[in-house]
Design an enzyme around this catalytic site. Structure first.
Site, PDB file in Angstrom:
ATOM      1  N   TYR A  25       0.753  -1.016  -0.075  1.00  0.00           N
ATOM      2  CA  TYR A  25       0.133  -0.062  -0.072  1.00  0.00           C
ATOM      3  C   TYR A  25       0.815   1.196   0.060  1.00  0.00           C
ATOM      4  O   TYR A  25       1.914   1.286   0.771  1.00  0.00           O
ATOM      5  CB  TYR A  25      -0.983   0.030   1.278  1.00  0.00           C
ATOM      6  CG  TYR A  25      -1.554   1.512   1.349  1.00  0.00           C
ATOM      7  CD1 TYR A  25      -2.979   1.674   0.889  1.00  0.00           C
ATOM      8  CD2 TYR A  25      -1.036   2.514   2.122  1.00  0.00           C
ATOM      9  CE1 TYR A  25      -3.629   2.911   1.025  1.00  0.00           C
ATOM     10  CE2 TYR A  25      -1.482   3.712   2.301  1.00  0.00           C
ATOM     11  CZ  TYR A  25      -3.003   3.732   1.834  1.00  0.00           C
ATOM     12  OH  TYR A  25      -3.286   5.040   1.725  1.00  0.00           O
ATOM     13  N   GLU A  64      -4.231   7.284  -3.535  1.00  0.00           N
ATOM     14  CA  GLU A  64      -3.767   5.978  -3.045  1.00  0.00           C
ATOM     15  C   GLU A  64      -3.302   4.725  -4.285  1.00  0.00           C
ATOM     16  O   GLU A  64      -4.220   4.987  -5.327  1.00  0.00           O
ATOM     17  CB  GLU A  64      -4.857   5.035  -2.078  1.00  0.00           C
ATOM     18  CG  GLU A  64      -5.105   5.777  -0.697  1.00  0.00           C
ATOM     19  CD  GLU A  64      -6.203   5.069   0.044  1.00  0.00           C
ATOM     20  OE1 GLU A  64      -6.191   5.378   1.138  1.00  0.00           O
ATOM     21  OE2 GLU A  64      -6.704   4.347  -0.675  1.00  0.00           O
TER      22      GLU A  64
END
Length: 378
Positions: free
Chosen positions: A101, A189
């Site tokens: 991530y 993101e």
């Protein structure tokens, strides 16, 4: 402002962040036209402005064009958290050796953009923060310097070991930061950022939000806006001088002042209720604002009771009362309304309310309890 995954991928590609190939389709017929006739593994993904698509069945693998057509037919028209799937992304599926991530967000605590990274990719970062917060790497970025190459490499070193992959990850982080700043984003993101067996680093899912207040200087971003009915309400409210945000509860709130609005929602939660919205009518004494606010509140079919909590300072309680009477004279509703007025001209306002036949209460806690009680009777 939010955009879809496919739109975020397009921005990533524009800034040189590698993403798998894919096509967006609004119908099964488009899938038939756009997807090549081969047996490549692909993923069919619902494009909606909510998370949890996979758990809801909105992400499916397809091992052929025929299967991609079938899966798209299953996903299109689905309801995911109250949103209807109107388009799907049919993208190349890749083998994953490792996944991570990475994200950028405005951090009020550090007063800067903060880069976050974690080896726990492919899952919701909120869940990682709750269960394993030590697995999230955070780097506040000096706005005068930006994300430096050595900082990006330092983060990359904590995710991968291979020198070639370190360079790829670091380059992606620098490009993501450049995109974030230049597009006035509030969130960017990549989840997950993956390493493939042939050692490529790819962004296979992306999410971006943007600062509404900066859209006037971001015409390319604004052109990507697809407004949901709830977002349209927020836009309409803003044009009328109201601050409105829809929530998931059933008690509509009308308050003057952001702080009092937050306290009102807290009070409702304290006594076991769920606020349906944040709505601040501001400091104006224009009765039309109250009419507009009531129209917005009562257009939400989830609202089972309305709590009006006014502390008169600049806002005069008698003007709010007149606006409320004007609204209820034109709006036919059986939704119960609880009213608490205090402050400037509260006596006059309460007299207007009582003459119209509406119940009033004296305190916030009493108003919250009454609104919760009435909401359960609907």
């Amino acid at each position: 402002m939010k955009i879809h995954e496919y739109q975020a991928r397009n921005l990533f590609r524009k800034y040189g962040i590698p993403v798998p190939d894919g096509v967006v389709c609004h119908t099964v017929e488009e899938v038939k036209e756009k997807v090549p006739n081969d047996d490549k593994l692909r993923v069919v993904k619902a494009q909606v402005h909510v998370g949890g698509r996979g758990k809801a069945g909105g992400v499916k693998l397809a091992r052929s064009k025929e299967e991609a057509i079938e899966k798209a037919g299953q996903i299109l028209g689905m309801d995911i958290k109250g949103l209807t799937v109107e388009k799907v992304l049919v993208a190349e599926a890749v083998d994953i050796e490792k996944e991570f991530y990475v994200g950028l967000i405005n951090d009020r605590n550090s007063k800067s953009v903060t880069l976050m990274a974690s080896a726990e990719g492919g899952v919701e970062i909120e869940e990682v923060a709750k269960t394993n917060p030590e697995k999230i790497i955070k780097l506040p970025i000096d706005p005068t310097m930006g994300l430096m190459d050595w900082q990006a490499r330092k983060i990359a070193l904590q995710l991968v070991n291979d020198p070639a992959q370190i360079r790829q990850v670091a380059t992606i982080l620098v490009k993501l930061y450049k995109l974030y700043v230049e597009s006035d984003a509030s969130l960017a993101e990549i989840n997950p950022l993956v390493v493939t067996p042939d050692k490529r680093v790819l962004a296979i899912d992306g999410k971006m939000n943007f600062d509404d207040n900066a859209l006037f200087r971001q015409p390319d971003v604004l052109a990507m806006r697809e407004v949901t009915p709830d977002e349209q309400k927020e836009i309409d409210a803003n044009e009328k001088g109201l601050s409105y945000i829809k929530l998931d509860g059933n008690i509509g709130c009308m308050v003057n002042g952001a702080g009092l609005a937050m306290a009102t929602m807290d009070m409702i939660k304290l006594y076991g209720g769920e606020p349906a919205n944040f709505l601040d009518i501001g400091g104006s004494s224009n009765p039309q604002k109250v009419v507009d606010a009531m129209n917005i509140l009562l257009s939400d079919t989830n609202v089972k009771a309305v709590m009006i909590n006014i502390f008169g300072g600049i806002t005069r309680c008698d003007d709010v009362a007149r606006g409320l009477v004007a609204a209820l004279t034109t709006i036919q509703t059986d939704i119960p309304i609880v009213i608490r007025l205090s402050g400037t001209n509260a006596k006059e306002g309460l007299a207007i309310i009582k003459e119209f036949g509406l119940p009033t209460v004296s305190t916030m806690s009493e108003a919250a309890k009454k609104a919760i009680e009435l909401s359960k009777k609907k």
